[in-house]
Design an enzyme around this catalytic site. Sequence first.
Site, mmCIF file in Angstrom:
data_model
loop_
_atom_site.group_PDB
_atom_site.id
_atom_site.type_symbol
_atom_site.label_atom_id
_atom_site.label_comp_id
_atom_site.label_asym_id
_atom_site.label_seq_id
_atom_site.Cartn_x
_atom_site.Cartn_y
_atom_site.Cartn_z
ATOM 1 N N HIS A 159 0.820 -1.216 0.000
ATOM 2 C CA HIS A 159 0.000 0.000 0.000
ATOM 3 C C HIS A 159 0.852 1.263 0.000
ATOM 4 C CE1 HIS A 159 -3.703 -2.175 0.397
ATOM 5 N NE2 HIS A 159 -3.366 -2.715 1.555
ATOM 6 N N ASP A 195 -2.709 -10.400 -2.738
ATOM 7 C CA ASP A 195 -3.289 -9.991 -1.463
ATOM 8 C C ASP A 195 -4.768 -9.659 -1.655
ATOM 9 O OD1 ASP A 195 -2.127 -8.724 1.363
ATOM 10 O OD2 ASP A 195 -3.929 -7.699 0.661
ATOM 11 N N HIS A 197 -6.346 -7.154 -0.572
ATOM 12 C CA HIS A 197 -6.511 -5.725 -0.777
ATOM 13 C C HIS A 197 -5.642 -5.243 -1.942
ATOM 14 C CE1 HIS A 197 -7.332 -6.591 3.512
ATOM 15 N NE2 HIS A 197 -8.367 -5.808 3.275
ATOM 16 N N ASP A 284 -4.534 -13.116 3.009
ATOM 17 C CA ASP A 284 -5.782 -12.683 3.620
ATOM 18 C C ASP A 284 -6.986 -12.999 2.735
ATOM 19 O OD1 ASP A 284 -4.711 -10.838 1.876
ATOM 20 O OD2 ASP A 284 -4.973 -9.105 3.174
#
Length: 343
Positions: A159, A195, A197, A284
């Site tokens: 991120h 991931d 996200h 995740d």
Amino acid sequence: MRVVHSPRHALHDGGMELHRGELVPCFEMPARADFILQAVRQAGLEVSEPQAFGLESLWGVHDAGFVEFLRTAHAQWRAIGKQGFMLPSGFPARGMRRDHLPSGINGQMGYYAFDAGTPIVQGTWDAAFAAAQCALTAAAWVAEGERSAYALCRPPGHHAGHSTYGGYCFLNNAALAAQHLRERGCARVAVLDVDYHHGNGTQDIFWERADVLVVSLHGTPETEYPYFLGYADERGAGAGEGFTHNFPLPRGTTWAQYSAALDSALDAVARFGPDALVVSLGVDTYVGDPISAFALEREHFPLMGRRLAQLRLPTVFVQEGGYAVEDLGLNVAGVLEGFDAGR
């Protein structure tokens, strides 16, 4: 497969995060790395500490002023009499100026952060820089002839943008690995982010570049963090137009749905014809993850690893998310073992 890890990750510990409107203890905690380390050792993988890299190793990916902010932020915080963890309280939103960096630490936090879910504590910089050195070490091993390597990075990185932090991420470990591979002779590098996200920071860093392909499978930003990037129509700009591919998927995505999207993502990587691959390895996507909403089971992670191995590329795995802490290590080891078995 060789593994690189630094015990300095534990220096980033403590604080609270603002998660979906509630102030809660951080989901990103030192135990994450401890469970992964235990699992990879039980799998028989060799674990080493990272090589030393200087601050200049970060500048091909991150703005030097941003790096200096991260390096000194908590000292500045303490200098004004504050203690404990730091969270920003204001951001340069629409209608506000974004061309001026405030001189005070509270303004600087809001200038460089994009959320209030990523606390800085006294040991954050040391842990983040150690994680970056892990990623650079794994990339160096692959550049020197290893077929694969795994960087057990914590805190994660995907991120973090050119000059922004958030989403538990401070320095973009996967982007640093990709850049190092470019500098060590790989003409083209692909970054595949699995991931849950979207890797908004990686997309930001390589948005206008044609030498690094960015491909991401993730929860749809219509409902999932980071909300404001990760749509399928985002394709890059300038020289980088067409070198970003996003595969947003709905909440509740099963392995059958995910597998089909993964095939499309791998096809995009294969068409690019890279000399090396960097995998942003978030697990995740697991059905038990407390802040995610896909439905992958434990048996699916070795299948993912086997699928990645079919690209037959020198590969650097870089650890990202995964917050079902007690299951985290087994899921990561499953991907790595599946990859080794599929080579």
